[in-house]
Design a protein around this motif. Structure first.
Motif, short mmCIF file in Angstrom:
data_model
loop_
_atom_site.label_atom_id
_atom_site.label_comp_id
_atom_site.label_asym_id
_atom_site.label_seq_id
_atom_site.Cartn_x
_atom_site.Cartn_y
_atom_site.Cartn_z
N ILE A 47 -6.89 0.61 5.66
CA ILE A 47 -7.80 -0.45 5.20
C ILE A 47 -7.02 -1.32 4.21
CG2 ILE A 47 -9.88 0.96 5.56
CD1 ILE A 47 -9.98 1.33 2.48
N SER A 48 -7.69 -2.21 3.51
CA SER A 48 -6.97 -3.02 2.53
C SER A 48 -7.64 -2.92 1.17
CB SER A 48 -6.92 -4.49 2.96
OG SER A 48 -8.07 -5.18 2.51
N ALA A 49 -6.93 -3.43 0.16
CA ALA A 49 -7.42 -3.35 -1.22
C ALA A 49 -8.60 -4.26 -1.47
CB ALA A 49 -6.28 -3.69 -2.19
N MET A 50 -8.88 -5.17 -0.53
CA MET A 50 -9.97 -6.13 -0.78
C MET A 50 -11.22 -5.82 0.03
SD MET A 50 -8.79 -9.56 1.27
CE MET A 50 -7.06 -9.67 0.84
N LEU A 75 -15.55 8.99 4.33
CA LEU A 75 -16.35 10.10 4.87
C LEU A 75 -15.66 10.69 6.09
CD1 LEU A 75 -19.93 8.51 4.60
CD2 LEU A 75 -19.07 10.48 3.31
N LEU A 76 -15.16 9.80 6.95
CA LEU A 76 -14.46 10.27 8.15
C LEU A 76 -13.22 11.08 7.77
CD1 LEU A 76 -13.82 10.26 11.23
CD2 LEU A 76 -12.64 8.08 10.86
N CYS A 77 -12.45 10.54 6.83
CA CYS A 77 -11.21 11.22 6.43
C CYS A 77 -11.51 12.60 5.84
CB CYS A 77 -10.44 10.37 5.43
SG CYS A 77 -9.64 8.96 6.20
N GLU A 78 -12.56 12.67 5.03
CA GLU A 78 -12.95 13.96 4.46
C GLU A 78 -13.31 14.94 5.56
OE1 GLU A 78 -16.12 13.99 1.45
OE2 GLU A 78 -14.92 12.47 0.41
N ASP A 79 -14.07 14.44 6.53
CA ASP A 79 -14.56 15.28 7.61
C ASP A 79 -13.42 15.78 8.50
OD1 ASP A 79 -16.71 16.41 9.21
OD2 ASP A 79 -16.09 14.92 10.72
N ARG A 80 -12.45 14.89 8.78
CA ARG A 80 -11.41 15.23 9.75
C ARG A 80 -10.11 15.67 9.09
NH1 ARG A 80 -14.21 15.40 14.37
NH2 ARG A 80 -12.33 15.06 15.61
N GLY A 81 -10.04 15.61 7.78
CA GLY A 81 -8.76 15.93 7.12
C GLY A 81 -7.74 14.82 7.37
N ALA A 82 -8.23 13.61 7.52
CA ALA A 82 -7.34 12.47 7.75
C ALA A 82 -7.06 11.77 6.41
CB ALA A 82 -7.97 11.50 8.73
N VAL A 83 -6.18 10.77 6.45
CA VAL A 83 -5.73 10.14 5.21
C VAL A 83 -6.00 8.63 5.27
CG1 VAL A 83 -3.76 9.75 3.67
CG2 VAL A 83 -3.92 11.87 5.02
N LEU A 84 -6.55 8.11 4.16
CA LEU A 84 -6.82 6.68 4.08
C LEU A 84 -5.63 5.98 3.43
CD1 LEU A 84 -9.32 4.94 4.77
CD2 LEU A 84 -9.99 5.11 2.37
N ARG A 85 -5.12 4.95 4.11
CA ARG A 85 -4.00 4.17 3.54
C ARG A 85 -4.51 2.78 3.20
NH1 ARG A 85 -0.37 7.71 2.00
NH2 ARG A 85 0.25 9.15 3.66
N VAL A 86 -4.05 2.24 2.08
CA VAL A 86 -4.60 0.98 1.59
C VAL A 86 -3.50 -0.08 1.48
CG1 VAL A 86 -5.89 -0.13 -0.27
CG2 VAL A 86 -6.34 2.27 0.29
N VAL A 87 -3.68 -1.19 2.18
CA VAL A 87 -2.71 -2.29 2.10
C VAL A 87 -2.92 -3.02 0.78
CG1 VAL A 87 -1.86 -4.39 3.21
CG2 VAL A 87 -2.93 -2.59 4.61
N PRO A 88 -1.87 -3.14 -0.03
CA PRO A 88 -2.03 -3.82 -1.33
C PRO A 88 -2.12 -5.34 -1.17
CG PRO A 88 0.25 -3.10 -1.03
CD PRO A 88 -0.50 -2.62 0.17
N ILE A 89 -2.52 -6.00 -2.26
CA ILE A 89 -2.60 -7.46 -2.26
C ILE A 89 -1.75 -8.02 -3.40
CG2 ILE A 89 -4.91 -7.56 -1.25
CD1 ILE A 89 -6.00 -8.00 -4.10
N ASN A 90 -1.49 -9.32 -3.34
CA ASN A 90 -0.80 -9.97 -4.46
C ASN A 90 -1.84 -10.60 -5.41
OD1 ASN A 90 -1.64 -12.42 -3.37
ND2 ASN A 90 0.31 -12.83 -2.35
#
Lengths: 140, 414
Positions: free
Chosen positions: B126-129, B140-155
């Protein structure tokens, strides 16, 4: 003065303002003038989180009276917080628990207690009363 | 410059305003200046009439009865689906899932796509915004599946760091879920590039188009986007209805979201087989009047023309930006090169909440606070902003009233 006497005094004071701007300027002035809370209490433990503005509330119990101090990061909220403190602070738990805050409506600021404002004010009043009720239960 | 002025003149904003009865009312004794369109837009008479027409002529449950009214209601409901298909240029009607709104659409994908394709150790980008609606379902999905959320930073301007985005794409990335237009900053993200990079990595993309659908012409096939989510009430339509567009191949491969009526083919206590698209994802009685009257909103937009709306709004946003920047002590939050419809700002020394209260007294409706983007506000280190968000019916006079109101607020508060 009783809680109701203070409320009546505020209502009389506010009757002098003939438009919203004068009223808000007064509230803003109140907010600017009052250093309401000791820095040591301006931390998360005393924070009442509104969605929009933050309110800090601290209560002391001395000689049968509850002393409230409070603060907010938004100046209008802070001014209103100042009014609440002026009305409710320095009274017995019984008086605070049984009080009815009719002045807010009478001075035309009811909208600030609407849940949609999410400014923390409504939660603060609940917290003040809860504090008084808890003390009342302990002391009787 | 000449061209833009010409568009502004051609665009009959005062004629359009006549279709929106609420715009003539007063607030606190002042004419309403409605600049909270990012939260919800006002509705034209065409939509209001369609709702009334539904209840006076059509009211009946859809996709069920053999009786005449049910047939009429069903036909009208399906007209909306077909119109939506044309509006975003989907390949098929059945790629249009009618939902409750953007949030519902995103949750549907998080749940159904998630259970089919996301496993332990996988990643969602996903992104920071993002709006909380495009953060929390993935958490919720990540918690449920043991997955990881990655966040695209912004300037600092509020633009995505595209190099960082590309670096985040790996063989673990199962989905990219990013907003088309930021609701707090107005940034228009480079969705074409985002989708191309994701597809080169074999990853599908969901676009949160809640703040784009009413401002930018969207062609899902040209974009090649896999999922698109948006709401009716932000595009001059009724509340309680929204859309999930999904490519047929993904929707077919996903299990149903909710169980209930309409989504089934055959139910026995041993096994239930599911209905085909789109009904597989439309359990229960939908918001029928909203679904039907959404067609009137789309028709309204199409009659005026999305390109003309976009050009007019762009000119108005530029005007508003210039007007606000004249005010001493103002700080714009979100200064991306490519922006749409949103002006977020702070006045030095004033809490956004206080500015909002004063503006309200002056009849100007804006949004204040974190705009359901708390991580973004934390990133900027601010409690929130004042957000003015424009729609096709806003005028330069609206902007002038806003600017005068902000100046008034500053003089009272600072």
């Amino acid at each position: 003065m009783t809680i109701n006497e203070i409320q009546d005094e505020l209502i009389a004071d506010f009757a002098f303002f003939d438009d919203w701007m004068a009223k808000y300027e007064y509230i803003i002035q109140l907010g600017k003038e009052l250093p309401l809370i000791d820095a040591q209490y301006k931390k998360d433990e005393y924070l009442i989180k509104g969605c929009q503005s933050k309110v800090w509330l601290h209560a002391d119990y001395r000689d049968g009276r509850v002393i409230f101090t409070a603060d907010s990061d938004a100046i209008i909220t802070k001014g209103l917080v100042g009014l609440m403190v002026r009305v409710l602070s320095n009274h017995s738990p019984q008086e605070i628990a049984n009080s009815e805050l009719y002045f807010v409506d009478q001075i035309g600021l009811k909208e600030h207690l609407s849940p949609t404002r999410a400014n923390g004010l409504l939660s603060m009043i609940k917290q003040m009363k809860l504090y008084a009720i808890t003390l009342q239960a302990k002391t009787t | 410059m000449m061209e833009k002025t010409a568009v502004l003149e051609q665009f009959d904003v005062y004629g359009i305003r006549k279709d929106f009865p609420i715009l003539t009312r007063t607030v606190n004794g002042k004419p309403l200046v409605y600049l909270d369109n990012g939260a919800t837009t006002q509705k034209p008479l065409q939509v209001i009439d369609a709702i009334r027409h539904y209840y006076t002529e059509l009211n009946s449950n859809v996709h069920r009865g053999v009786h005449h009214l049910s047939q009429l209601a069903t036909d009208a409901f399906e007209v909306t689906r077909h119109q939506l298909k044309g509006f975003i240029n989907a390949a098929h009607d059945h790629e249009i899932i009618i939902t409750k709104g953007t949030t519902d659409s995103i949750n549907l994908v998080a749940s159904s796509f998630g259970s089919a394709f996301v496993k332990t150790g996988d990643e969602i980008i996903i992104s920071a915004m993002e709006h909380h609606s495009n953060i929390v379902p993935w958490q919720l999905l990540c918690e449920d599946r043991g997955a990881v959320l990655r966040v695209v930073p912004i300037n600092a301007a509020g633009e995505l760091d595209m190099d960082a985005y590309r670096a985040l794409l790996t063989d673990r990335t199962k989905l990219v879920a990013i907003t088309y237009v930021s609701n707090s900053l107005g940034t228009v993200n480079p969705v074409r590039e985002i989708i191309e990079a994701a597809h080169a990595n074999g990853t599908p993309v969901l676009l949160d188009a809640a703040q784009a659908i009413q401002h930018i012409a969207i062609d899902v096939q040209a974009l090649d986007v896999d999922f698109l989510a948006f709401s009716g009430h932000k595009m001059y339509g009724p509340t309680g209805v929204g859309v999930l567009y999904g490519k047929e191949k993904w929707l077919d491969a996903m299990p149903p979201y909710q169980g209930g009526g309409e989504m089934i083919k055959e139910v026995t206590f041993e096994k239930t087989t599911y209905n085909e698209l789109p009904f597989k994802f439309e359990a229960g009685t939908p918001n029928i009047e909203a679904g039907i009257s959404l067609a009137a909103a789309i028709g309204y937009i199409q009659d005026i023309g999305m390109d003309r709306i976009a050009a007019y709004e762009h000119g108005l946003l530029e005007y508003a930006t210039a007007r606000l920047l004249e005010i001493p002590g103002i700080r714009l939050i979100g200064t991306a090169a490519n922006k749409s419809s949103v002006l977020s700002f702070l006045v030095d020394g004033a809490h956004p909440y206080d500015v909002g209260v004063i503006l309200d007294k002056l009849g100007v409706a804006v949004r204040t606070g974190h705009h359901c983007t708390q991580p973004l506000m934390d990133w900027y280190g601010i409690p929130g902003t004042v957000r003015a968000s424009i729609a096709m019916y806003n005028t330069r006079e609206d902007i002038d009233t806003l600017a005068a109101g902000v100046q008034k607020a500053a003089s009272m508060l600072v």
